[in-house]
Design a protein around this motif. Structure first.
Motif, PDB file in Angstrom:
ATOM      1  N   THR A 137      -7.018   5.619   1.292  1.00  0.00           N
ATOM      2  CA  THR A 137      -5.682   6.202   1.410  1.00  0.00           C
ATOM      3  C   THR A 137      -4.869   5.072   2.207  1.00  0.00           C
ATOM      4  O   THR A 137      -5.380   4.791   3.177  1.00  0.00           O
ATOM      5  CB  THR A 137      -5.401   7.405   1.939  1.00  0.00           C
ATOM      6  OG1 THR A 137      -6.304   8.567   1.106  1.00  0.00           O
ATOM      7  CG2 THR A 137      -4.025   8.121   2.090  1.00  0.00           C
ATOM      8  N   GLY A 138      -3.784   4.536   1.668  1.00  0.00           N
ATOM      9  CA  GLY A 138      -2.954   3.657   2.437  1.00  0.00           C
ATOM     10  C   GLY A 138      -3.644   2.470   2.894  1.00  0.00           C
ATOM     11  O   GLY A 138      -3.172   1.915   3.915  1.00  0.00           O
TER      12      GLY A 138
ATOM     13  N   THR B 159       0.785  -1.225  -0.114  1.00  0.00           N
ATOM     14  CA  THR B 159      -0.079   0.074   0.101  1.00  0.00           C
ATOM     15  C   THR B 159       0.845   1.181  -0.094  1.00  0.00           C
ATOM     16  O   THR B 159       2.077   1.362   0.486  1.00  0.00           O
ATOM     17  CB  THR B 159      -0.883  -0.062   1.290  1.00  0.00           C
ATOM     18  OG1 THR B 159      -0.219   0.032   2.684  1.00  0.00           O
ATOM     19  CG2 THR B 159      -1.868  -1.280   1.308  1.00  0.00           C
ATOM     20  N   THR B 160       0.299   2.237  -0.487  1.00  0.00           N
ATOM     21  CA  THR B 160       1.203   3.566  -0.522  1.00  0.00           C
ATOM     22  C   THR B 160      -0.014   4.680   0.249  1.00  0.00           C
ATOM     23  O   THR B 160      -0.916   4.602   0.720  1.00  0.00           O
ATOM     24  CB  THR B 160       1.316   4.343  -1.851  1.00  0.00           C
ATOM     25  OG1 THR B 160       0.228   4.567  -2.514  1.00  0.00           O
ATOM     26  CG2 THR B 160       1.881   2.942  -2.577  1.00  0.00           C
ATOM     27  N   SER B 161       0.625   6.043   0.522  1.00  0.00           N
ATOM     28  CA  SER B 161       0.049   7.033   0.997  1.00  0.00           C
ATOM     29  C   SER B 161      -0.857   7.781  -0.023  1.00  0.00           C
ATOM     30  O   SER B 161      -1.480   8.613   0.497  1.00  0.00           O
ATOM     31  CB  SER B 161       1.017   7.786   1.670  1.00  0.00           C
ATOM     32  OG  SER B 161       1.823   8.364   0.805  1.00  0.00           O
ATOM     33  N   HIS B 162      -0.845   7.247  -1.207  1.00  0.00           N
ATOM     34  CA  HIS B 162      -1.492   7.862  -2.045  1.00  0.00           C
ATOM     35  C   HIS B 162      -3.136   7.728  -1.959  1.00  0.00           C
ATOM     36  O   HIS B 162      -3.413   6.725  -1.854  1.00  0.00           O
ATOM     37  CB  HIS B 162      -1.042   7.532  -3.608  1.00  0.00           C
ATOM     38  CG  HIS B 162       0.387   8.019  -4.022  1.00  0.00           C
ATOM     39  ND1 HIS B 162       1.068   7.350  -4.816  1.00  0.00           N
ATOM     40  CD2 HIS B 162       1.035   9.118  -3.847  1.00  0.00           C
ATOM     41  CE1 HIS B 162       2.319   7.974  -4.984  1.00  0.00           C
ATOM     42  NE2 HIS B 162       2.130   9.119  -4.565  1.00  0.00           N
ATOM     43  N   SER B 163      -3.693   8.905  -2.484  1.00  0.00           N
ATOM     44  CA  SER B 163      -5.170   8.673  -2.387  1.00  0.00           C
ATOM     45  C   SER B 163      -5.631   8.266  -3.747  1.00  0.00           C
ATOM     46  O   SER B 163      -5.217   8.543  -4.692  1.00  0.00           O
ATOM     47  CB  SER B 163      -5.803  10.025  -1.863  1.00  0.00           C
ATOM     48  OG  SER B 163      -5.534  11.055  -2.911  1.00  0.00           O
TER      49      SER B 163
ATOM     50  N   THR C  57     -11.539   5.740   3.294  1.00  0.00           N
ATOM     51  CA  THR C  57     -11.695   7.225   3.890  1.00  0.00           C
ATOM     52  C   THR C  57     -12.972   7.862   3.624  1.00  0.00           C
ATOM     53  O   THR C  57     -13.165   8.653   4.303  1.00  0.00           O
ATOM     54  CB  THR C  57     -10.354   8.057   3.449  1.00  0.00           C
ATOM     55  OG1 THR C  57     -10.633   8.173   2.160  1.00  0.00           O
ATOM     56  CG2 THR C  57      -9.161   7.815   3.857  1.00  0.00           C
TER      57      THR C  57
ATOM     58  N   ASP D  89      -6.400  -4.548   0.354  1.00  0.00           N
ATOM     59  CA  ASP D  89      -5.663  -3.351   1.376  1.00  0.00           C
ATOM     60  C   ASP D  89      -5.032  -2.267   0.167  1.00  0.00           C
ATOM     61  O   ASP D  89      -4.055  -1.935   0.524  1.00  0.00           O
ATOM     62  CB  ASP D  89      -4.332  -3.897   2.081  1.00  0.00           C
ATOM     63  CG  ASP D  89      -5.009  -4.650   3.112  1.00  0.00           C
ATOM     64  OD1 ASP D  89      -5.985  -4.686   3.725  1.00  0.00           O
ATOM     65  OD2 ASP D  89      -4.138  -5.756   3.660  1.00  0.00           O
TER      66      ASP D  89
ATOM     67  N   ASP E  72      -5.285  11.368  -5.909  1.00  0.00           N
ATOM     68  CA  ASP E  72      -4.002  11.403  -6.647  1.00  0.00           C
ATOM     69  C   ASP E  72      -4.303  10.595  -7.722  1.00  0.00           C
ATOM     70  O   ASP E  72      -4.030  10.871  -8.956  1.00  0.00           O
ATOM     71  CB  ASP E  72      -2.883  10.650  -5.678  1.00  0.00           C
ATOM     72  CG  ASP E  72      -2.560  11.649  -4.696  1.00  0.00           C
ATOM     73  OD1 ASP E  72      -2.414  13.011  -4.816  1.00  0.00           O
ATOM     74  OD2 ASP E  72      -2.409  11.066  -3.549  1.00  0.00           O
TER      75      ASP E  72
ATOM     76  N   THR F  90      -4.221  -2.399  -2.850  1.00  0.00           N
ATOM     77  CA  THR F  90      -3.202  -2.901  -3.967  1.00  0.00           C
ATOM     78  C   THR F  90      -3.862  -3.756  -4.748  1.00  0.00           C
ATOM     79  O   THR F  90      -4.583  -4.735  -4.431  1.00  0.00           O
ATOM     80  CB  THR F  90      -2.305  -3.747  -3.252  1.00  0.00           C
ATOM     81  OG1 THR F  90      -1.150  -2.799  -2.471  1.00  0.00           O
ATOM     82  CG2 THR F  90      -1.244  -4.210  -4.338  1.00  0.00           C
TER      83      THR F  90
END
Length: 514
Positions: free
Chosen positions: A28-29, A2-6, A33, A503, A45, A505
């Motif tokens: 996000t992540g 996972t990344t912090s990108h939305s 959200t 999650d 993003d 991905t």
């Protein structure tokens, strides 16, 4: 990863109790959200157009055997054989290019579905496999046929319960022969099979599966297979695998192996198809009441062992006598640990096929989870299939009582037991919704919930499996362009998976080979 990108998915139908008319979802992540309508959607993003498709929580299969599944997907399709000759023809075709030293592994045959139930002779087996060592497991996984070469190489099999010089092995002889055969599989081939199975699962909208591993008689291959699979699922963009290790009073070992729980296929009995499920009353087509591998005392000690190490426990129990042993053992453990401690353990019973009201009451009293396979009823249930042949019509129609279990609050987790029956989550939902016995049917919504959130809850995770803010961004996108679930009546086609996300991905996309 996972990344912090939305990320925002919009322009579809989002199945969410938090917002029944939702058309968009943001995360996000790896965590959701926001859920709502397109016009209120936040900026992100990355934006993905759902193109009118349905998004639901991804499926979770509560009971699988992935190495064997990959083997079945790659090898001879014995499940489709119509008789012994057809089965051996399929085997012979598959072994043409194998070296004489290779071991032949096959699975899935079911003589109750053959036009002639007669099993092949040792001579016929030897001819089909070209004199090689071979082991062909029945679809239930509780009996198999060994080739003469395998028997000759392993003379100790003859001293085990369940041995027959016909090569048809049950009970402990079957367990040992299966382990011997499995230990001959090269590591690279084993990993390839696991990867094939996991990628296939992802393509069906499955984001997670409970692998039911167990020790192998006389070898360490069971442990090696189990740990290799867990490592593979973490190393590549594949569905999550939660390991259930089936060994008696082995909570410490299970934890050391990376297992999520010490349960799964810890067998209290065998299977109905093999006449080894432990019954209170005898089978009607063979003079036996099956076989109990574990007593109530064994069950008691296992639950105490698991509780002492903070692990979930569980058992494979199919027949009513086996389930009675489980209930009696759990009750005895509750006298020592306290009933609330036992209930907090969320201990599972795999299969749980033959239960009366008293046994179901035991599930309620001790907070047991039922990990069940609706496809068993679809394939063998009703008044004219294998259950009826083995048990009689009355017991056959009373088997797999999903409606009775759910009706009194027993938590259900749906699975396939693949390769016993194929990975097919929508098929499992349909089988539960259209049980042969109308009084045991679930609604499509209830069956879907048991195959998504129910699976996660049976592992101790109460938040995954539902699309709501704060929950994991674990979902599937389907080619259905309507809100709500399909009714799947009368064999209606199931939606096709377009994307599976775990999650946050992407682990499957129909436009991409991952």
């Amino acid at each position: 990863m996972t990344t912090s990108h939305s990320t925002l998915y919009r322009g579809g139908h989002v199945l969410s109790p938090a917002y029944p008319t939702a058309t968009a979802i943001a995360f996000t992540g790896g965590l959701i959200t926001w859920i709502g309508s397109d016009e209120d959607a936040p900026s992100a993003d990355v934006t993905v157009d759902l193109d009118g498709c349905l998004m639901t929580p991804a499926f979770m299969d509560a009971h699988v055997h992935l190495t064997s599944t990959g083997s079945a997907l790659s090898g001879p399709t014995l499940a489709e054989a119509r008789n012994a000759t057809d089965m051996l023809d399929r085997v012979a075709e598959a072994v043409v290019d194998l070296p004489k030293t290779a071991i032949v592994i096959g699975a899935g045959w079911d003589e109750t579905e053959w036009t002639d139930p007669a099993l092949p002779t040792p001579e016929q087996i030897a001819r089909a496999v070209g004199g090689r060592r071979a082991y062909l497991s029945r679809t239930c996984g509780h009996t198999g046929i060994a080739s003469p070469a395998l028997l000759l190489e392993n003379p100790d099999l003859a001293g085990l319960e369940g041995y027959s010089d016909t090569g048809v092995l049950r009970l402990y002889a079957h367990r040992t022969a299966r382990s011997v055969a499995g230990s001959s599989i090269p590591d690279e081939q084993r990993t390839d099979w696991q990867r094939i199975a996991l990628r296939h699962a992802a393509s069906l909208g499955l984001a997670a599966l409970c692998e039911c591993g167990m020790p192998s008689e006389g070898t360490s291959i069971g442990e090696k297979d189990f740990t290799g699979l867990l490592a593979l699922s973490k190393a590549e963009p594949l569905p999550r695998v939660l390991g259930y290790w089936g060994e008696l009073c082995a909570a410490v070992k299970a934890r050391d192996l990376g297992a999520h729980a010490c349960g799964g296929d810890l067998s209290v009995d065998g299977s109905i198809g093999a006449h080894t499920a432990a019954l209170r009353d005898r089978y009607i087509d063979e003079d036996t009441s099956g076989h109990a591998y574990l007593s109530a005392s064994d069950v008691e000690q296992h639950i105490i062992n698991c509780a002492g190490h903070g692990m979930q426990g569980g058992f494979h129990a199919i027949g009513d006598q086996a389930i009675a042993n489980v209930i009696a053992g759990v009750a005895a453990a509750a006298q020592i640990l306290g009933i609330e401690a036992v209930r907090a353990g969320r201990h599972r019973v795999e299969h749980a096929e033959m239960l009366d009201k008293q046994l179901i009451a035991g599930f309620v009293a001790f907070g047991l989870y039922a990990s069940v396979q609706p496809s068993f009823d679809a394939r063998w249930g009703g008044a004219d299939k294998m259950y009826s042949t083995r048990l009689g019509t009355e017991r056959a129609l009373a088997s797999n009582p999903f409606g009775s279990l759910a009706g009194v609050g027993v938590p259900l987790a749906l699975g396939s037991d693949t390769p016993v029956t194929p990975l097919d989550p929508w098929g499992g939902v349909a089988a539960a919704a259209y049980h042969h016995n109308p009084t045991q049917r679930l609604s499509v919504n209830a069956a879907f919930a048991a195959h998504t959130r129910g699976g996660w809850r049976s592992t101790g995770d109460d938040s995954t499996g539902v699309l709501a803010p704060g929950s994991a961004a674990t979902f599937a996108v389907w080619d259905r362009r309507e809100a709500g679930l399909p009714d799947l009546a009368d064999g209606a086609p199931a939606p096709r998976c377009r994307r599976t996300v775990l999650d946050g991905t992407v682990i499957f996309d129909e436009e991409t080979v991952i």
